[in-house]
Design a protein around this motif. Structure first.
Motif, PDB file in Angstrom:
ATOM      1  N   GLY A  88      50.290  38.836  40.641  1.00 31.85           N
ATOM      2  CA  GLY A  88      49.078  38.857  39.831  1.00 31.85           C
ATOM      3  C   GLY A  88      48.048  37.859  40.343  1.00 31.85           C
ATOM      4  O   GLY A  88      46.861  38.184  40.481  1.00 31.85           O
ATOM      5  N   ILE A  89      48.499  36.639  40.619  1.00 34.90           N
ATOM      6  CA  ILE A  89      47.589  35.627  41.171  1.00 34.90           C
ATOM      7  C   ILE A  89      47.057  36.078  42.529  1.00 34.90           C
ATOM      8  O   ILE A  89      45.868  35.933  42.833  1.00 34.90           O
ATOM      9  CB  ILE A  89      48.310  34.279  41.307  1.00 34.90           C
ATOM     10  CG1 ILE A  89      48.717  33.733  39.929  1.00 34.90           C
ATOM     11  CG2 ILE A  89      47.426  33.271  42.043  1.00 34.90           C
ATOM     12  CD1 ILE A  89      47.563  33.382  39.044  1.00 34.90           C
ATOM     13  N   PHE A  90      47.934  36.646  43.355  1.00 36.79           N
ATOM     14  CA  PHE A  90      47.539  37.056  44.709  1.00 36.79           C
ATOM     15  C   PHE A  90      46.451  38.125  44.682  1.00 36.79           C
ATOM     16  O   PHE A  90      45.431  37.998  45.373  1.00 36.79           O
ATOM     17  CB  PHE A  90      48.754  37.573  45.480  1.00 36.79           C
ATOM     18  CG  PHE A  90      49.664  36.501  46.009  1.00 36.79           C
ATOM     19  CD1 PHE A  90      49.159  35.302  46.470  1.00 36.79           C
ATOM     20  CD2 PHE A  90      51.036  36.692  46.054  1.00 36.79           C
ATOM     21  CE1 PHE A  90      49.996  34.303  46.957  1.00 36.79           C
ATOM     22  CE2 PHE A  90      51.882  35.710  46.534  1.00 36.79           C
ATOM     23  CZ  PHE A  90      51.363  34.511  46.989  1.00 36.79           C
ATOM     24  N   TRP A  91      46.654  39.195  43.897  1.00 35.42           N
ATOM     25  CA  TRP A  91      45.685  40.295  43.994  1.00 35.42           C
ATOM     26  C   TRP A  91      44.357  39.947  43.325  1.00 35.42           C
ATOM     27  O   TRP A  91      43.285  40.352  43.805  1.00 35.42           O
ATOM     28  CB  TRP A  91      46.254  41.610  43.470  1.00 35.42           C
ATOM     29  CG  TRP A  91      46.380  41.815  41.989  1.00 35.42           C
ATOM     30  CD1 TRP A  91      47.511  41.732  41.242  1.00 35.42           C
ATOM     31  CD2 TRP A  91      45.339  42.211  41.078  1.00 35.42           C
ATOM     32  NE1 TRP A  91      47.249  42.024  39.928  1.00 35.42           N
ATOM     33  CE2 TRP A  91      45.929  42.326  39.804  1.00 35.42           C
ATOM     34  CE3 TRP A  91      43.980  42.473  41.210  1.00 35.42           C
ATOM     35  CZ2 TRP A  91      45.198  42.684  38.665  1.00 35.42           C
ATOM     36  CZ3 TRP A  91      43.249  42.833  40.082  1.00 35.42           C
ATOM     37  CH2 TRP A  91      43.865  42.935  38.830  1.00 35.42           C
ATOM     38  N   ILE A  92      44.410  39.184  42.228  1.00 33.94           N
ATOM     39  CA  ILE A  92      43.156  38.786  41.591  1.00 33.94           C
ATOM     40  C   ILE A  92      42.361  37.867  42.516  1.00 33.94           C
ATOM     41  O   ILE A  92      41.157  38.051  42.727  1.00 33.94           O
ATOM     42  CB  ILE A  92      43.440  38.106  40.238  1.00 33.94           C
ATOM     43  CG1 ILE A  92      44.008  39.124  39.236  1.00 33.94           C
ATOM     44  CG2 ILE A  92      42.172  37.477  39.671  1.00 33.94           C
ATOM     45  CD1 ILE A  92      44.500  38.501  37.940  1.00 33.94           C
ATOM     46  N   ALA A  93      43.040  36.871  43.087  1.00 35.79           N
ATOM     47  CA  ALA A  93      42.356  35.946  43.988  1.00 35.79           C
ATOM     48  C   ALA A  93      41.843  36.662  45.233  1.00 35.79           C
ATOM     49  O   ALA A  93      40.728  36.389  45.707  1.00 35.79           O
ATOM     50  CB  ALA A  93      43.302  34.807  44.383  1.00 35.79           C
ATOM     51  N   THR A  94      42.638  37.606  45.768  1.00 30.19           N
ATOM     52  CA  THR A  94      42.212  38.344  46.964  1.00 30.19           C
ATOM     53  C   THR A  94      40.955  39.148  46.693  1.00 30.19           C
ATOM     54  O   THR A  94      40.038  39.211  47.532  1.00 30.19           O
ATOM     55  CB  THR A  94      43.341  39.276  47.448  1.00 30.19           C
ATOM     56  OG1 THR A  94      44.492  38.497  47.778  1.00 30.19           O
ATOM     57  CG2 THR A  94      42.908  40.066  48.674  1.00 30.19           C
ATOM     58  N   SER A  95      40.875  39.765  45.513  1.00 28.86           N
ATOM     59  CA  SER A  95      39.681  40.532  45.158  1.00 28.86           C
ATOM     60  C   SER A  95      38.452  39.640  45.121  1.00 28.86           C
ATOM     61  O   SER A  95      37.389  39.990  45.653  1.00 28.86           O
ATOM     62  CB  SER A  95      39.885  41.202  43.795  1.00 28.86           C
ATOM     63  OG  SER A  95      38.719  41.883  43.391  1.00 28.86           O
ATOM     64  N   TRP A  96      38.599  38.477  44.533  1.00 27.90           N
ATOM     65  CA  TRP A  96      37.462  37.564  44.433  1.00 27.90           C
ATOM     66  C   TRP A  96      37.081  36.998  45.798  1.00 27.90           C
ATOM     67  O   TRP A  96      35.898  36.870  46.118  1.00 27.90           O
ATOM     68  CB  TRP A  96      37.791  36.428  43.464  1.00 27.90           C
ATOM     69  CG  TRP A  96      38.012  36.887  42.052  1.00 27.90           C
ATOM     70  CD1 TRP A  96      38.076  38.181  41.606  1.00 27.90           C
ATOM     71  CD2 TRP A  96      38.200  36.074  40.905  1.00 27.90           C
ATOM     72  NE1 TRP A  96      38.302  38.215  40.265  1.00 27.90           N
ATOM     73  CE2 TRP A  96      38.387  36.942  39.800  1.00 27.90           C
ATOM     74  CE3 TRP A  96      38.265  34.705  40.691  1.00 27.90           C
ATOM     75  CZ2 TRP A  96      38.603  36.471  38.516  1.00 27.90           C
ATOM     76  CZ3 TRP A  96      38.476  34.242  39.406  1.00 27.90           C
ATOM     77  CH2 TRP A  96      38.637  35.103  38.327  1.00 27.90           C
ATOM     78  N   LEU A  97      38.078  36.651  46.608  1.00 32.94           N
ATOM     79  CA  LEU A  97      37.794  36.113  47.944  1.00 32.94           C
ATOM     80  C   LEU A  97      37.100  37.156  48.811  1.00 32.94           C
ATOM     81  O   LEU A  97      36.152  36.851  49.548  1.00 32.94           O
ATOM     82  CB  LEU A  97      39.081  35.646  48.610  1.00 32.94           C
ATOM     83  CG  LEU A  97      39.820  34.471  47.947  1.00 32.94           C
ATOM     84  CD1 LEU A  97      41.118  34.178  48.698  1.00 32.94           C
ATOM     85  CD2 LEU A  97      38.949  33.234  47.893  1.00 32.94           C
ATOM     86  N   ALA A  98      37.585  38.397  48.732  1.00 33.95           N
ATOM     87  CA  ALA A  98      36.978  39.468  49.522  1.00 33.95           C
ATOM     88  C   ALA A  98      35.540  39.716  49.080  1.00 33.95           C
ATOM     89  O   ALA A  98      34.656  39.982  49.910  1.00 33.95           O
ATOM     90  CB  ALA A  98      37.805  40.744  49.396  1.00 33.95           C
ATOM     91  N   THR A  99      35.293  39.630  47.779  1.00 30.87           N
ATOM     92  CA  THR A  99      33.925  39.796  47.279  1.00 30.87           C
ATOM     93  C   THR A  99      33.021  38.703  47.834  1.00 30.87           C
ATOM     94  O   THR A  99      31.876  38.966  48.216  1.00 30.87           O
ATOM     95  CB  THR A  99      33.909  39.758  45.750  1.00 30.87           C
ATOM     96  OG1 THR A  99      34.761  40.792  45.234  1.00 30.87           O
ATOM     97  CG2 THR A  99      32.504  39.974  45.218  1.00 30.87           C
ATOM     98  N   GLY A 100      33.527  37.474  47.903  1.00 31.07           N
ATOM     99  CA  GLY A 100      32.745  36.395  48.489  1.00 31.07           C
ATOM    100  C   GLY A 100      32.403  36.666  49.944  1.00 31.07           C
ATOM    101  O   GLY A 100      31.272  36.443  50.382  1.00 31.07           O
TER     102      GLY A 100
END
Length: 762
Positions: free
Chosen positions: A327-339
């Motif tokens: 859960g932490i991985f995919w949420i953080a990955t989505s936000w990082l990719a958006t950045g």
């Protein structure tokens, strides 16, 4: 600088808040419950040493730690809270022993007056602090020493033979020496929870857990500060409504562009490279949902999944560890990719080698995800020996991954920050109207790796209070704090890029909301530490500032309504409809922010509430509706927004998105309202009436009514999982093409739009 006052306010809030958080946290760690050099009986016999306790803490961590039962109320919800469980069992053993000495079959068989006398004796002995700082020794009376031997055998049996009702498989811990070490650690956590601080009449854990047999009841401070937090919440809500009402609100006007600003723009190579991040996000999310169903089912079947002995290969502790970490991985990955997507979009310049950097970071993140998940399984299965802390599972909830993977992830975040800086640098150099928003974007980007680094501040043998203090820096400040600021800035950029919001209004709104949120959010970290061995100052600060965290959430309805208005199609601006479902996910974020973080969060945050419900199912009510409802929905919305903006000329099939959106939200609602919330409320009643130990016991949780309520979760889980699969299938279809409208259908839609434009012009 047009926003000088807001920047000054933000600087003051940051400096003052971290000064308080750091100084009080230092005091909390220094005044935490001591781990003695040795524990001896009244006649001087050595029972065990401090190293045995520390070794036992490591053994507990290596078996899953907070992912199998709880300590001081923090962890998983199927097995008992080991501190409360040990304390109650010890008390019953001692009282029954005394009753036998007086010729009674048990303590419960004695007359009420005799029971009161023995209970008073037990309370006095248990709460008396016999720690001698000069000799670094705790003296334990013979009755509790005998109880330890009995309980050491009991816990060895639990972890050796397994307990289906606790979802602990047979052979979870086989080594007799390690079994005894872990029992010593359980004893120490119960000792800290039942022993008065020197010179005080409250225990190291503020009288938590509730245990009538030794007089563990709420303190006056817990009641008074709870009332104060209620009053401050009402005052803050009133002040926020007054402020909002005093502002001039400019409605959306005809200045919205007639065509999609992204239409005709060619994505840069690094922007195209972010697409694979979002596909991994969708895949990890589906896996996490499946693991969530497995974890929930273990609560009723213990070691199986509809008759399949799944625990042989995937025990509960591993499944829950993966569920939280993914859960932490995919949420953080989505936000990082958006950045990474946003950076070249706002600067208009693609730095040389940016695509290569994005691809390298992707490979590194995949390696960390796969490596850490494999290590967690091997560590909990006791296959890594003494390397469990470095390559396996640390045993602390949300930061379970081994220290090596943790360091590599921190390195990846620093590399991401460098990529962000390269992308934003040209735009910052222009110092135009976007400058303040870009600076806040950069500051929040810097905070992401910096606050994740807090998870590196404790070691393998650090005391529990030290690990808990820094762990909540990661969970609260990294996940719930600065990632939220980062996401707020990203959404503002997206809407200004679409020319749906002016840069000035977006900048002012983001800066103001950041100041308000961090005013309560930073010091509000303390509300996680009420009963972790911290002093009363933590209780006072945590209760007050966590209440202030809720204040800005009362106005999220206005934000939701504005987003809905932005998503509505008009004949002049039909292109906005293409972003309808990403925006609807942002609307869901606002809704769950109020319900999950606001209502359900404040329901458990006041000290008097958390005293009774810490470690019960009201916590996952808040966790599911706030962590997924807010941050998960935001991650999905950002993913869809970026995928939409990358190919604005192609029309999406909206029906799958509509099905997924409503299935996910209705499924989450049903999961909570039909199962987790009722179970949590019944546990709260049991905790108030009988004690924390009873609310977490198999005796209570395995009753027919509670079992039926846990089975009721199947309806919400199934609907939620269906929505996840539909959304995953839709995202996959953006590669295969099955998620796009057919050219013929698209032509028909374009024809209708042109006819509407003619009618409108007439």
């Amino acid at each position: 600088m047009p926003y000088k006052k807001l920047w000054i306010a933000l600087g003051i809030v940051m400096f003052a808040s971290f000064a308080v958080l750091g100084s009080v946290g230092y005091k909390a760690i220094r005044s935490g419950p001591p781990i003695p050099a040795k524990v001896v009986t009244a006649d001087g016999q050595l029972l065990f040493t401090g190293e045995t306790i520390r070794d036992g803490q490591n053994v507990w961590q290596s078996t899953g730690g907070q992912e199998i039962g709880t300590i001081w109320g923090h962890g998983a919800y199927v097995a008992p809270d080991w501190s409360a469980d040990y304390l109650h069992r010890q008390s019953v053993i001692v009282l029954n022993g005394w009753a036998h000495q007086q010729g009674f079959a048990s303590f419960e068989a004695m007359p009420a007056e005799s029971r009161a006398a023995l209970q008073g004796r037990l309370t006095e002995r248990t709460r008396r602090n016999t720690y001698d700082a000069a000799t670094d020794t705790i003296v334990l009376d013979s009755d509790r020493a005998k109880a330890f031997e009995e309980l050491a055998s009991y816990y060895a049996d639990v972890y050796g033979k397994g307990r289906n009702e606790y979802a602990i498989p047979a052979g979870a811990l086989k080594d007799p020496a390690k079994q005894r070490q872990m029992a010593a650690f359980f004893w120490w956590t119960a000792w800290a929870a039942s022993t008065n601080r020197p010179g005080e009449t409250i225990t190291y854990t503020q009288n938590w857990p509730h245990e009538e047999l030794i007089g563990n009841r709420p303190t006056g401070a817990e009641v008074v500060w709870s009332v104060i937090s209620f009053v401050l919440l009402l005052a803050g809500v009133g002040g926020m409504v007054w402020y909002f009402g005093s502002q001039q609100h400019v409605p959306i006007t005809g200045s919205i562009p007639r065509e999609d600003p992204f239409l005709g723009l060619k994505p840069t190579p690094s922007q195209k490279a972010t697409v694979k991040y979002f596909f991994v996000v969708a895949a990890l999310w589906v896996v996490q949902v499946a693991l969530g169903a497995i974890v929930a089912h273990y609560g009723v079947e213990g070691s199986g999944f509809y008759g399949i002995p799944l625990a042989r290969w995937l025990p509960y502790s591993v499944a829950r560890t993966w569920h939280l970490q993914i859960g932490i991985f995919w949420i953080a990955t989505s936000w990082l990719a958006t950045g990474l997507y946003i950076a070249p979009a706002v600067s208009g310049i693609e730095p040389k080698g940016q695509r290569l950097g994005v691809n390298v970071l992707f490979v590194a993140l995949v390696a960390v995800v796969v490596g850490s998940l494999a290590g967690e399984w091997m560590g909990i299965e006791q296959k890594l020996g003494n390397l469990w802390f470095w390559f396996g599972s640390q045993g602390y909830e949300y930061v379970d991954l081994g220290r090596v993977w943790q360091i590599l992830l921190f390195g990846g975040l620093m590399f991401w920050l460098w990529l962000m800086w390269r992308g934003l640098k040209p735009a910052l150099a222009r110092k135009d109207e976007h400058y303040s928003l870009l600076m806040l974007f950069l500051v929040s980007s810097i905070a992401i790796p910096v606050f994740y680094a807090a998870g590196l501040m404790y070691g393998q043998r650090s005391p529990l209070i030290t690990a808990e203090y820094w762990r909540w820096w990661v969970v609260h400040l990294w996940v719930e704090g600065f990632f939220e600021v980062f996401a707020t800035v990203v959404i503002a950029f997206l809407f200004t890029r679409l020319k749906l919001l002016s840069v000035s209004s977006a900048t002012r709104a983001v800066l103001f909301s950041t100041v308000v949120f961090l005013s309560g959010g930073i010091i509000g970290t303390f509300h996680h530490l009420y009963f972790t061995g911290a002093p009363s100052a933590v209780l006072a600060l945590g209760s007050v500032f966590s209440a202030l965290e809720v204040v800005p959430l009362v106005l999220v309805g206005f934000e939701a309504w504005e987003n809905i208005r932005l998503s509505r199609e008009t004949p002049d601006n039909a292109w906005i409809g293409a972003y309808k479902w990403p925006i609807y996910f942002f609307v869901a974020v606002a809704f769950w922010n109020f319900v999950g973080a606001g209502l359900f969060g404040f329901m458990i945050n006041p000290p008097i509430a958390l005293y009774y419900v810490q470690g019960l199912n009201l916590t996952p009510v808040h966790a599911h509706t706030a962590l997924f409802g807010v941050y998960g929905m935001l991650g999905l919305g950002l993913m869809l927004f970026c995928l939409r903006a990358l190919r604005p000329g192609l029309r999406w099939k909206e029906r799958p998105l509509a099905i997924a959106f409503w299935a996910i939200n209705l499924g989450l609602s049903a999961m909570v309202l039909l199962s987790i919330l009722p179970v949590g409320l019944m546990q709260a009643w049991a905790s108030v009436e009988f004690g924390t130990w009873y609310a977490r016991s198999a005796e209570f949780l395995q009753t027919p009514l509670l079992t039926r309520l846990r089975w009721m979760r199947m309806f919400g889980d199934s609907l939620f999982a269906f929505g996840a699969l539909v959304l995953g299938w839709f995202v996959l279809g953006l590669v295969t093409g099955h998620s796009f409208e057919k050219p013929e259908a698209a032509k028909e839609v374009d024809l209708v739009e042109r006819e509407l434009e003619v009618v409108h012009s007439d």
